[in-house]
Design an enzyme around this catalytic site. Structure first.
Site, PDB file in Angstrom:
ATOM      1  N   CYS A   1      53.206  68.002   8.203  1.00  0.00           N
ATOM      2  CA  CYS A   1      53.306  66.596   8.588  1.00  0.00           C
ATOM      3  C   CYS A   1      51.953  65.909   8.454  1.00  0.00           C
ATOM      4  O   CYS A   1      50.959  66.382   9.009  1.00  0.00           O
ATOM      5  CB  CYS A   1      53.822  66.473  10.013  1.00  0.00           C
ATOM      6  SG  CYS A   1      54.018  64.749  10.549  1.00  0.00           S
TER       7      CYS A   1
ATOM      8  N   GLY B   1      62.752  65.866  -2.263  1.00  0.00           N
ATOM      9  CA  GLY B   1      63.448  65.214  -3.372  1.00  0.00           C
ATOM     10  C   GLY B   1      64.775  65.823  -3.770  1.00  0.00           C
ATOM     11  O   GLY B   1      65.328  65.455  -4.813  1.00  0.00           O
TER      12      GLY B   1
ATOM     13  N   PRO C   1      63.828  69.538   9.503  1.00  0.00           N
ATOM     14  CA  PRO C   1      63.464  68.889  10.763  1.00  0.00           C
ATOM     15  C   PRO C   1      62.984  67.476  10.473  1.00  0.00           C
ATOM     16  O   PRO C   1      62.105  67.268   9.633  1.00  0.00           O
ATOM     17  CB  PRO C   1      62.332  69.764  11.307  1.00  0.00           C
ATOM     18  CG  PRO C   1      61.766  70.451  10.108  1.00  0.00           C
ATOM     19  CD  PRO C   1      62.893  70.610   9.136  1.00  0.00           C
TER      20      PRO C   1
ATOM     21  N   ARG D   1      66.435  63.884   3.984  1.00  0.00           N
ATOM     22  CA  ARG D   1      67.061  62.582   4.192  1.00  0.00           C
ATOM     23  C   ARG D   1      68.413  62.416   3.518  1.00  0.00           C
ATOM     24  O   ARG D   1      69.258  61.665   3.997  1.00  0.00           O
ATOM     25  CB  ARG D   1      66.087  61.473   3.757  1.00  0.00           C
ATOM     26  CG  ARG D   1      65.121  61.168   4.874  1.00  0.00           C
ATOM     27  CD  ARG D   1      63.748  60.780   4.474  1.00  0.00           C
ATOM     28  NE  ARG D   1      62.945  60.624   5.690  1.00  0.00           N
ATOM     29  CZ  ARG D   1      62.390  61.625   6.356  1.00  0.00           C
ATOM     30  NH1 ARG D   1      62.518  62.864   5.926  1.00  0.00           N
ATOM     31  NH2 ARG D   1      61.699  61.407   7.458  1.00  0.00           N
TER      32      ARG D   1
ATOM     33  N   GLN E   1      61.266  73.814  15.319  1.00  0.00           N
ATOM     34  CA  GLN E   1      59.990  73.555  14.652  1.00  0.00           C
ATOM     35  C   GLN E   1      58.950  73.154  15.689  1.00  0.00           C
ATOM     36  O   GLN E   1      59.156  72.218  16.467  1.00  0.00           O
ATOM     37  CB  GLN E   1      60.080  72.461  13.595  1.00  0.00           C
ATOM     38  CG  GLN E   1      58.742  72.381  12.829  1.00  0.00           C
ATOM     39  CD  GLN E   1      58.678  71.321  11.772  1.00  0.00           C
ATOM     40  OE1 GLN E   1      58.722  70.141  12.086  1.00  0.00           O
ATOM     41  NE2 GLN E   1      58.543  71.740  10.518  1.00  0.00           N
TER      42      GLN E   1
ATOM     43  N   LYS F   1      56.206  75.987   7.449  1.00  0.00           N
ATOM     44  CA  LYS F   1      56.569  74.901   6.528  1.00  0.00           C
ATOM     45  C   LYS F   1      55.303  74.142   6.166  1.00  0.00           C
ATOM     46  O   LYS F   1      54.591  73.659   7.043  1.00  0.00           O
ATOM     47  CB  LYS F   1      57.590  73.953   7.158  1.00  0.00           C
ATOM     48  CG  LYS F   1      58.104  72.866   6.208  1.00  0.00           C
ATOM     49  CD  LYS F   1      59.225  72.048   6.841  1.00  0.00           C
ATOM     50  CE  LYS F   1      59.869  71.106   5.823  1.00  0.00           C
ATOM     51  NZ  LYS F   1      58.985  70.017   5.385  1.00  0.00           N
TER      52      LYS F   1
ATOM     53  N   LEU G   1      61.806  63.899  12.490  1.00  0.00           N
ATOM     54  CA  LEU G   1      61.455  63.279  13.755  1.00  0.00           C
ATOM     55  C   LEU G   1      62.329  62.059  14.021  1.00  0.00           C
ATOM     56  O   LEU G   1      62.517  61.217  13.138  1.00  0.00           O
ATOM     57  CB  LEU G   1      59.979  62.879  13.743  1.00  0.00           C
ATOM     58  CG  LEU G   1      59.294  62.685  15.097  1.00  0.00           C
ATOM     59  CD1 LEU G   1      59.368  63.969  15.915  1.00  0.00           C
ATOM     60  CD2 LEU G   1      57.847  62.264  14.896  1.00  0.00           C
TER      61      LEU G   1
END
Length: 325
Positions: free
Chosen positions: A96, A209, A14, A230, A66, A135, A16
């Site tokens: 987060c 990572g 997830p 990412r 989420q 998470k 944002l």
């Protein structure tokens, strides 16, 4: 659908402002089996916001919601609504580190309150039959011992949570931006591996990572699942190998050009309902990463995709910069 035992061997994190319905639709063109996640949605947005924050297309499945929040009753109501919408999983954000999230008393700061996290999990599980997962990070600030992490895991496991996604970095709640919190605290994969050794009955996924499917396969020798963030967004074509390499399903055979054009019907359907071309196209900028002509493709989309009159012709022009294989 793959079997339950391999359901979430691979997932896309997830993120944002990134993993919205347009992004998930695009990613689903590349993999049938990877679990896709919504952006974190707060309980307040769902319960009091204008619009349907829970809507998604059936073509996105399997997709997990989420949630961000710390009020057990509010989370329970949101989980109930999510299950009614057809989500495959409810995930509680305990990772987060942003100031805005902390001010709402959810995210990584909840690691310091393992019993509250357990209460939230128990309240949601009482309302739904789908999996409720957590998470989290491996620690926060100076509270980064293995015992601190296991206190959180054990409290939620006692109320029936058997599925945890561990971002293998601790979070600094003060002094680092969310971006810095994804890069500066060192990764500690062995700690996550140890968690699986000590709690073999739990489903443990690793996050943080992970750059390649080779990395993913290495991690899967030690734990149950891998969540990629990412890299899956900036280099989405990596997802085209997930079904074969991670799930043992048949090989993906479409070219990058074919994947892009397979989105055209979706563009037309969404734009006829008022969607903006760029809001969809922006998720596709990385499809040709590492390929000849990729820069021209990105430039054409970035410079012209924002325009009010932008449509499929902008995408076709962008494709012309990339040799078709």
């Amino acid at each position: 659908m793959v079997s339950d035992s391999t359901f979430r061997r691979f997932s896309v994190a997830p993120m944002l402002d990134w993993t919205d319905k347009h992004c998930r639709t695009f990613h689903r063109k590349l993999t049938r089996h990877a679990v896709l996640y919504t952006e974190m949605i707060t309980t307040g947005a769902i319960l009091f916001g204008k619009g349907d924050y829970l809507s998604f297309g059936g073509h996105e499945m399997p997709v997990a919601l989420q949630l961000g929040g710390s009020d057990p009753s509010a989370l329970a109501e949101c989980a109930k609504r999510a299950a009614e919408h057809g989500y495959s999983e409810i995930n509680l954000n305990v990772g987060c580190p942003s100031d805005r999230v902390q001010n709402g008393r959810f995210g990584a700061c909840l690691m310091a309150e393992p019993q509250l996290v357990a209460d939230c999990v128990a309240a949601m599980k009482a309302q739904v039959d789908i999996p409720v997962t957590v998470k989290t990070r491996i620690g926060i600030d100076e509270q980064d011992s293995y015992e601190f992490l296991t206190a959180l895991i054990e409290a939620s496991a006692k109320v029936g949570c058997d599925d945890f996604i561990i971002h293998a970095r601790k979070a600094w709640l003060q002094g680092l931006s969310p971006k810095e919190n994804r890069e500066i605290p060192p990764l500690d994969y062995p700690r996550v591996y140890q968690l699986k050794k000590d709690y073999p009955s739990l489903h443990i996924s690793i996050n943080g990572g992970v750059k390649t499917l080779g990395d993913s396969l290495h991690h899967l020798q030690h734990i149950d699942g891998v969540m990629v963030g990412r890299e899956a967004y900036s280099n989405p074509f990596m997802l085209s190998q997930v079904d074969e390499l991670i799930y043992g399903d048949k090989a993906f055979t479409q070219t990058r050009h074919q994947v892009v054009r397979s989105m055209y019907d979706y563009f037309e359907q969404q734009m006829s309902s008022g969607a903006n071309f760029w809001h969809i196209a922006r998720h596709m900028l990385g499809i040709f990463q590492g390929q000849p002509g990729a820069r021209g493709f990105r430039r054409q989309l970035s410079e012209n995709g924002h325009k009010k009159e932008a449509d499929i012709s902008v995408m076709e022009k962008a494709l012309s910069f990339v040799p078709e294989q």
